[in-house]
Each structure stands twice: as structure tokens, then as C-alpha cells.
Write a protein that holds these residues in place. Structure first.
Motif, PDB file in Angstrom:
ATOM      1  N   GLU A   4      44.021  45.613  39.875  1.00 15.59           N
ATOM      2  CA  GLU A   4      42.901  44.814  39.373  1.00 15.59           C
ATOM      3  C   GLU A   4      43.117  43.327  39.646  1.00 15.59           C
ATOM      4  O   GLU A   4      42.162  42.602  39.965  1.00 15.59           O
ATOM      5  CB  GLU A   4      42.724  45.068  37.882  1.00 15.59           C
TER       6      GLU A   4
ATOM      7  N   CYS B 271      44.734  42.170  42.202  1.00 18.12           N
ATOM      8  CA  CYS B 271      44.473  42.056  43.639  1.00 18.12           C
ATOM      9  C   CYS B 271      42.973  41.934  43.907  1.00 18.12           C
ATOM     10  O   CYS B 271      42.540  41.060  44.673  1.00 18.12           O
ATOM     11  CB  CYS B 271      45.068  43.251  44.374  1.00 18.12           C
ATOM     12  N   ILE B 272      42.178  42.776  43.275  1.00 16.75           N
ATOM     13  CA  ILE B 272      40.731  42.748  43.483  1.00 16.75           C
ATOM     14  C   ILE B 272      40.141  41.436  42.961  1.00 16.75           C
ATOM     15  O   ILE B 272      39.283  40.820  43.616  1.00 16.75           O
ATOM     16  CB  ILE B 272      40.059  43.947  42.784  1.00 16.75           C
ATOM     17  N   ASP B 273      40.609  40.966  41.788  1.00 15.52           N
ATOM     18  CA  ASP B 273      40.092  39.713  41.217  1.00 15.52           C
ATOM     19  C   ASP B 273      40.426  38.524  42.109  1.00 15.52           C
ATOM     20  O   ASP B 273      39.599  37.621  42.288  1.00 15.52           O
ATOM     21  CB  ASP B 273      40.681  39.501  39.819  1.00 15.52           C
ATOM     22  N   ASN B 274      41.633  38.497  42.654  1.00 15.69           N
ATOM     23  CA  ASN B 274      42.083  37.338  43.440  1.00 15.69           C
ATOM     24  C   ASN B 274      41.625  37.388  44.899  1.00 15.69           C
ATOM     25  O   ASN B 274      41.330  36.347  45.493  1.00 15.69           O
ATOM     26  CB  ASN B 274      43.608  37.235  43.404  1.00 15.69           C
ATOM     27  N   LYS B 275      41.585  38.573  45.482  1.00  5.40           N
ATOM     28  CA  LYS B 275      41.311  38.691  46.914  1.00  5.40           C
ATOM     29  C   LYS B 275      39.954  39.311  47.225  1.00  5.40           C
ATOM     30  O   LYS B 275      39.484  39.229  48.352  1.00  5.40           O
ATOM     31  CB  LYS B 275      42.410  39.515  47.598  1.00  5.40           C
ATOM     32  N   GLY B 276      39.378  39.967  46.258  1.00  9.18           N
ATOM     33  CA  GLY B 276      38.070  40.569  46.476  1.00  9.18           C
ATOM     34  C   GLY B 276      38.089  41.842  47.284  1.00  9.18           C
ATOM     35  O   GLY B 276      37.030  42.360  47.658  1.00  9.18           O
ATOM     36  N   LYS B 277      39.281  42.377  47.563  1.00 11.62           N
ATOM     37  CA  LYS B 277      39.395  43.621  48.317  1.00 11.62           C
ATOM     38  C   LYS B 277      40.765  44.233  48.069  1.00 11.62           C
ATOM     39  O   LYS B 277      41.677  43.585  47.547  1.00 11.62           O
ATOM     40  CB  LYS B 277      39.201  43.384  49.812  1.00 11.62           C
ATOM     41  N   TYR B 278      40.885  45.484  48.465  1.00 13.50           N
ATOM     42  CA  TYR B 278      42.130  46.224  48.265  1.00 13.50           C
ATOM     43  C   TYR B 278      43.109  45.898  49.381  1.00 13.50           C
ATOM     44  O   TYR B 278      42.827  46.101  50.557  1.00 13.50           O
ATOM     45  CB  TYR B 278      41.841  47.730  48.245  1.00 13.50           C
TER      46      TYR B 278
ATOM     47  N   GLU C  88      47.754  34.603  50.224  1.00 20.41           N
ATOM     48  CA  GLU C  88      47.429  35.651  51.188  1.00 20.41           C
ATOM     49  C   GLU C  88      48.207  35.507  52.489  1.00 20.41           C
ATOM     50  O   GLU C  88      48.240  36.404  53.299  1.00 20.41           O
ATOM     51  CB  GLU C  88      45.929  35.642  51.474  1.00 20.41           C
TER      52      GLU C  88
ATOM     53  N   GLN D 196      45.764  43.341  55.380  1.00 17.82           N
ATOM     54  CA  GLN D 196      45.221  44.634  54.990  1.00 17.82           C
ATOM     55  C   GLN D 196      46.063  45.728  55.587  1.00 17.82           C
ATOM     56  O   GLN D 196      46.397  45.707  56.768  1.00 17.82           O
ATOM     57  CB  GLN D 196      43.780  44.778  55.489  1.00 17.82           C
TER      58      GLN D 196
END
Length: 339
Positions: free
Chosen positions: A268, A270-277, A333, A338
């Protein structure tokens, strides 16, 4: 008294080489046998893959493959479209002699022999050798019959040749190879390419006993199970896990036995900070928590609370602790891509 033989239905017969029955009745498929019988029946007549295909309700490409099977097996020889029985070795030697004599008339310049580059893996045994091994070795015959039962179908000659190569070249005993095939079938991977690749890795790890095979299968099953748990934890769509996903899940769920709640929390963030998995980014978060000795959600919240309190005091004091702020930041990042 005059005798007379009435052959009836046997009035028209044709010869079938004994090798077709003795060596290939168990190996050849129905299509190969039908094509061979058609060719023998129409010996001396002209026919094509198309005409054979029409007569036998087969595709012409399949007919050509069947003819090639008998050529590879050494029961037919093909030259300029003419199919003949294979020539005896003596005849081949006589044909080769004039060519050898002609070379003596105009000798070619002597060249240094270049060492042959040995292939990393030998060629598969041919159908004739396979038939001989099945006939003379009960263990090999049992292996081939077991493959048919495990896969629920008659394995092709090509598949049998691969199994024999694994057994004789890679050294996997019959009982170990059977366990490997049973594991592959349980995973829904009954293709011989996967089985050969897995068998080579087992041979490199020297898995040559039933005990070692059982241990390896348990390890592989646990890796697959962990990967499926990981997919469920972070809500990934169910799919066949990749090697990286298996490695990741095996590390955090099997080896380090990290709580599922922390893995979900890292996802979660990761999704909040990067917007993707991003699997590597999730790994960096978990690694930082692991090194800090955090093993539960309660410990994580407690540490976050302490850091927030300390950061708040420092921000209103005479000095501002920049290093503390930096320690609270997650890795950026850069360097993480990815998966």
C-alpha cells in the motif's frame, strides 16, 4: 488326386518388414503405421503425400512427417522422391570406393585438422536404439509405460527419446524421473520441454535418490504455494507466478516468515508513493523494516509514532535534525524499476 489352394481374401497379399512389428509396433503411432502399410501395399505405383492423405483422411504435412519417421528409423531410404529399402552396408561401401579412388588422382591440399566443437548436449537417441533399449531393459520399458500413464496419453517417439536421453546422459534413475514427471503433471506442465529443463537442473543438483527427489519436490511446492499466497496478499490477479515472484515470496514468506500484514502494508505504501505496483520497491521497504528489527504491524506503528514525535520536537527546537528526516524517507525511485 489334384490339389488346389484357394486363398480367398488372401489372394492378394503384400510383405511387411519384420522390423515394423518387432521394433516399431510399440513405438510408432497409428498414423505412422497406416502410412507405412499404404506405401507397402502400393509399392511400384506412383503416389504423393496428397494422394496418401486423401486415401487415409490425413493432412499431407502429417503424411510427410510419417514418411520421415520411417526414413529416420532406417526402414526407408529416399532419393529424388524414390522410396526404397535401405541399402546394405556392403553396397554403400562399393559406391564409396570409386569416389575414394578419384580423390587419389588429384589429391587436395592437406589441411590441419580443426578440433570439433563438442555440443553442450548430445543428440537424442534414434528410434532404433530406443526400441532396442525398451526390448532389453525392463526398467526402460517401465519408464516409457509410466510416462503414458502419468500424462494420460500415448507419448510420442520423440518424447520417449527425450526421456531415454535424460535417463542415460543426465543420469536420473527411473524412479526419480517418474517422480519428476508426476510433479510436472501435478503442476499442469506435461510438455517434454519443461520436463527436460527440470531434469537437467535436478542432475546438476545431484538429485539421484528418492529421498533427494522428495525433498526437492517439497521445496518446489512450498515456493509455488508462497507465490500464490503473495498474489492473494497484495490482490494480484491469479496467474502462473514468475521465477522472480517465486523468489520474492519464498524469501519473505518461507525463509523470513514475515507477517502477511506487513507485506500488505509495504504494498500500500508503494501504491501511495509510486502510483503503481513495483515489486523491487516493495522489497526495499520490507528490507528496511527487517534490518530495523520490525516484525509486526504493532512494532511498525510504534516506531512510526516515535519518529513523528521526535521529528515534531526537533522542528520546533533550536536546531533541525536533517539526518532524522532523511532516515524517515523511503528509497526514491532511482535504481528501482518495474519488475
Amino acid at each position: 488326386m489334384e490339389y488346389r489352394l484357394e486363398l480367398g481374401a488372401w489372394g492378394s497379399v503384400f510383405a511387411v518388414p519384420t522390423a515394423v512389428v518387432d521394433e516399431h509396433l510399440r513405438l510408432a503411432g497409428g498414423a505412422q503405421l497406416k502410412v507405412m502399410l499404404y506405401i507397402l501395399r502400393h509399392a511400384g505405383e506412383g503416389f504423393t503425400p496428397e494422394s496418401i492423405g486423401q486415401a487415409l483422411s490425413m493432412h499431407q504435412a502429417d503424411v510427410s512427417d510419417c514418411v520421415q519417421y520411417w526414413i529416420n528409423a532406417g526402414l526407408l531410404s529416399s532419393q529424388e522422391g524414390i522410396l526404397t529399402p535401405p541399402q546394405p552396408e556392403a553396397a554403400l561401401q562399393e559406391e564409396a570406393e570409386p569416389a575414394a579412388e578419384s580423390l587419389t588422382d588429384s589429391p587436395a591440399p592437406v589441411q590441419e585438422k580443426q578440433p570439433k566443437r563438442l555440443p553442450s548436449r548430445p543428440e537424442k537417441p534414434d528410434a532404433k536404439y530406443l526400441a532396442e533399449r525398451i526390448r532389453t531393459d525392463p526398467a526402460v520399458e517401465f519408464l516409457m509405460n509410466s510416462a503414458d500413464e502419468i500424462f494420460g496419453r500415448l507419448t510420442s517417439v520423440n518424447d520417449k527419446e527425450t526421456l531415454l536421453l535424460i535417463h542415460e546422459y543426465d543420469g536420473l534413475p527411473v524412479e526419480v524421473l517418474i517422480m519428476l514427471m508426476q510433479y510436472a503433471a501435478g503442476e499442469g506442465k506435461c510438455n517434454m520441454r519443461y520436463i527436460e529443463k527440470l531434469a537437467i537442473s535436478w542432475a546438476e543438483e545431484e538429485i539421484f535418490t528418492l529421498e533427494a527427489a522428495e525433498k526437492k519436490i517439497k521445496e518446489l511446492s512450498e515456493r509455488t504455494s508462497a507465490a500464490k499466497r503473495y498474489q492473494r496478499i497484495i490482490g494480484l490477479e491469479a496467474h502462473s507466478p514468475t521465477k522472480k515472484e517465486k523468489d520474492f515470496a519464498d524469501l519473505w514468506l518461507n525463509k523470513r516468515r514475515y507477517p502477511e500484514e506487513l507485506i500488505r502494508e509495504a504494498y500500500e505504501i508503494c501504491i501511495d508513493n509510486k502510483g503503481k505496483y513495483i515489486q523491487k520497491y516493495i522489497g526495499s521497504i520490507l528490507e528496511s523494516w527487517f534490518k530495523a528489527g520490525i516484525g509486526s504491524v504493532e512494532q511498525l506503528k510504534a516506531q512510526q509514532s516515535v519518529k513523528k514525535t521526535k521529528a515534531s520536537k526537533d522542528s520546533y527546537g533550536d536546531t533541525f535534525d536533517l539526518s532524522l528526516y532523511e532516515s524517515m524517507r523511503l528509497p526514491d525511485e532511482e535504481g528501482w524499476g518495474q519488475d
